[in-house]
Design a protein around this motif. Structure first.
Motif, PDB file in Angstrom:
ATOM      1  N   GLU A   1       0.820  -1.223   0.000  1.00 53.81           N
ATOM      2  CA  GLU A   1       0.000   0.000   0.000  1.00 53.81           C
ATOM      3  C   GLU A   1       0.848   1.265   0.000  1.00 53.81           C
ATOM      4  N   HIS A   2       1.908   1.280   0.783  1.00 54.48           N
ATOM      5  CA  HIS A   2       2.689   2.503   0.972  1.00 54.48           C
ATOM      6  C   HIS A   2       3.977   2.543   0.151  1.00 54.48           C
ATOM      7  N   GLY A   3       4.430   1.408  -0.346  1.00 50.29           N
ATOM      8  CA  GLY A   3       5.727   1.338  -1.017  1.00 50.29           C
ATOM      9  C   GLY A   3       6.810   0.984  -0.005  1.00 50.29           C
ATOM     10  N   PHE A   4       7.869   0.344  -0.472  1.00 50.86           N
ATOM     11  CA  PHE A   4       8.890  -0.214   0.416  1.00 50.86           C
ATOM     12  C   PHE A   4       9.508   0.833   1.345  1.00 50.86           C
ATOM     13  N   PHE A   5      10.170   1.827   0.771  1.00 53.15           N
ATOM     14  CA  PHE A   5      10.903   2.793   1.595  1.00 53.15           C
ATOM     15  C   PHE A   5       9.972   3.716   2.365  1.00 53.15           C
ATOM     16  N   ARG A   6       8.863   4.090   1.740  1.00 50.59           N
ATOM     17  CA  ARG A   6       7.910   4.960   2.447  1.00 50.59           C
ATOM     18  C   ARG A   6       7.327   4.239   3.646  1.00 50.59           C
ATOM     19  N   PHE A   7       6.986   2.942   3.498  1.00 50.93           N
ATOM     20  CA  PHE A   7       6.438   2.206   4.632  1.00 50.93           C
ATOM     21  C   PHE A   7       7.468   2.082   5.755  1.00 50.93           C
ATOM     22  N   LEU A   8       8.722   1.763   5.408  1.00 52.34           N
ATOM     23  CA  LEU A   8       9.761   1.674   6.437  1.00 52.34           C
ATOM     24  C   LEU A   8       9.856   2.988   7.215  1.00 52.34           C
ATOM     25  N   TRP A   9       9.844   4.090   6.477  1.00 51.65           N
ATOM     26  CA  TRP A   9       9.929   5.408   7.120  1.00 51.65           C
ATOM     27  C   TRP A   9       8.714   5.649   8.022  1.00 51.65           C
ATOM     28  N   LEU A  10       7.511   5.397   7.507  1.00 51.19           N
ATOM     29  CA  LEU A  10       6.300   5.608   8.297  1.00 51.19           C
ATOM     30  C   LEU A  10       6.263   4.708   9.537  1.00 51.19           C
ATOM     31  N   TYR A  11       6.682   3.468   9.368  1.00 51.84           N
ATOM     32  CA  TYR A  11       6.690   2.506  10.476  1.00 51.84           C
ATOM     33  C   TYR A  11       7.660   2.954  11.568  1.00 51.84           C
ATOM     34  N   LEU A  12       8.877   3.322  11.157  1.00 45.51           N
ATOM     35  CA  LEU A  12       9.877   3.762  12.132  1.00 45.51           C
ATOM     36  C   LEU A  12       9.459   5.058  12.820  1.00 45.51           C
ATOM     37  N   LYS A  13       8.903   5.984  12.061  1.00 45.56           N
ATOM     38  CA  LYS A  13       8.438   7.252  12.625  1.00 45.56           C
ATOM     39  C   LYS A  13       7.318   7.012  13.640  1.00 45.56           C
ATOM     40  N   GLU A  14       6.388   6.153  13.294  1.00 46.52           N
ATOM     41  CA  GLU A  14       5.277   5.821  14.187  1.00 46.52           C
ATOM     42  C   GLU A  14       5.784   5.118  15.451  1.00 46.52           C
ATOM     43  N   SER A  15       6.736   4.210  15.308  1.00 42.48           N
ATOM     44  CA  SER A  15       7.300   3.519  16.471  1.00 42.48           C
ATOM     45  C   SER A  15       8.028   4.497  17.387  1.00 42.48           C
ATOM     46  N   TRP A  16       8.734   5.432  16.804  1.00 37.82           N
ATOM     47  CA  TRP A  16       9.439   6.443  17.590  1.00 37.82           C
ATOM     48  C   TRP A  16       8.434   7.309  18.353  1.00 37.82           C
ATOM     49  N   ARG A  17       7.336   7.644  17.693  1.00 39.53           N
ATOM     50  CA  ARG A  17       6.337   8.543  18.268  1.00 39.53           C
ATOM     51  C   ARG A  17       5.531   7.895  19.389  1.00 39.53           C
ATOM     52  N   VAL A  18       5.057   6.662  19.184  1.00 41.14           N
ATOM     53  CA  VAL A  18       4.140   6.041  20.151  1.00 41.14           C
ATOM     54  C   VAL A  18       4.635   4.704  20.700  1.00 41.14           C
ATOM     55  N   GLY A  19       5.776   4.222  20.225  1.00 41.96           N
ATOM     56  CA  GLY A  19       6.299   2.943  20.677  1.00 41.96           C
ATOM     57  C   GLY A  19       5.841   1.798  19.791  1.00 41.96           C
ATOM     58  N   TYR A  20       6.527   0.682  19.927  1.00 43.86           N
ATOM     59  CA  TYR A  20       6.249  -0.483  19.092  1.00 43.86           C
ATOM     60  C   TYR A  20       4.816  -0.991  19.265  1.00 43.86           C
ATOM     61  N   TYR A  21       4.394  -1.189  20.496  1.00 40.82           N
ATOM     62  CA  TYR A  21       3.097  -1.811  20.741  1.00 40.82           C
ATOM     63  C   TYR A  21       1.941  -0.941  20.237  1.00 40.82           C
ATOM     64  N   ASN A  22       2.044   0.368  20.388  1.00 42.27           N
ATOM     65  CA  ASN A  22       0.966   1.273  19.978  1.00 42.27           C
ATOM     66  C   ASN A  22       1.092   1.758  18.537  1.00 42.27           C
ATOM     67  N   ASN A  23       2.116   1.318  17.852  1.00 45.90           N
ATOM     68  CA  ASN A  23       2.305   1.667  16.443  1.00 45.90           C
ATOM     69  C   ASN A  23       1.052   1.238  15.666  1.00 45.90           C
ATOM     70  N   LYS A  24       0.443   2.178  14.931  1.00 43.50           N
ATOM     71  CA  LYS A  24      -0.827   1.879  14.241  1.00 43.50           C
ATOM     72  C   LYS A  24      -0.700   0.724  13.252  1.00 43.50           C
ATOM     73  N   PHE A  25       0.486   0.530  12.688  1.00 41.75           N
ATOM     74  CA  PHE A  25       0.686  -0.579  11.765  1.00 41.75           C
ATOM     75  C   PHE A  25       0.699  -1.911  12.512  1.00 41.75           C
ATOM     76  N   GLU A  26       1.262  -1.916  13.723  1.00 36.81           N
ATOM     77  CA  GLU A  26       1.241  -3.120  14.552  1.00 36.81           C
ATOM     78  C   GLU A  26      -0.168  -3.406  15.071  1.00 36.81           C
ATOM     79  N   VAL A  27      -0.883  -2.362  15.440  1.00 34.53           N
ATOM     80  CA  VAL A  27      -2.267  -2.532  15.909  1.00 34.53           C
ATOM     81  C   VAL A  27      -3.109  -3.167  14.808  1.00 34.53           C
ATOM     82  N   GLU A  28      -2.987  -2.646  13.585  1.00 36.00           N
ATOM     83  CA  GLU A  28      -3.734  -3.196  12.450  1.00 36.00           C
ATOM     84  C   GLU A  28      -3.356  -4.661  12.205  1.00 36.00           C
ATOM     85  N   ALA A  29      -2.068  -4.969  12.289  1.00 35.22           N
ATOM     86  CA  ALA A  29      -1.614  -6.346  12.053  1.00 35.22           C
ATOM     87  C   ALA A  29      -2.096  -7.280  13.165  1.00 35.22           C
TER      88      ALA A  29
END
Length: 126
Positions: free
Chosen positions: A61-89
């Motif tokens: 959906e997001h593309g390889f590098f864009r998803f990596l960036w969004l995932y890392l940014k989200e993890s930095w912001r709210v932590g691994y467990y609350n990362n919206k991509f992890e919640v969805e998964a």
């Protein structure tokens, strides 16, 4: 969905150390990388497998590098467990459990509430 499974992945091994876990599955693009678990055991755990397939969909959906960036940014912001991509998964991984539980309950005649609040449980904001 097209995917590849990589057993004994060095990437997943690093994730094991970071997450302090004995076994890890992680996705990079269309590849599921495993460490501490073999392919057969991983595939038998339907929830875990669906969780990782959700990450593959997120990469698509997001593309390889864009998803990596969004995932890392989200993890930095709210932590691994609350990362919206992890919640969805995690939600994707739980769907099969709800489905099979509902099927089993129908077979033996048990009715389970949906888990949604009843009208009396909802507080109105003024």
């Amino acid at each position: 969905m097209n995917y590849k499974i990589v057993e004994r992945s060095p990437f997943a091994r690093i994730a094991c150390m970071v997450l302090k876990s004995r076994n890890v599955a992680m996705v990079l693009g269309k590849s599921i990388h495993l460490s501490g678990v073999d392919r057969q055991t991983f595939l038998e755990d339907k929830g875990w497998f669906e969780h990782e397939l959700c990450h593959i969909r997120q990469f698509q959906e997001h593309g390889f590098f864009r998803f990596l960036w969004l995932y890392l940014k989200e993890s930095w912001r709210v932590g691994y467990y609350n990362n919206k991509f992890e919640v969805e998964a995690r939600e994707a991984g739980m769907k099969h459990k709800r489905f099979f539980s509902e099927q089993q309950n129908k077979e033996i005649g048990i009715i389970q509430p949906s888990g949604l609040p009843l009208p009396a449980d909802v507080k109105k904001k003024l």
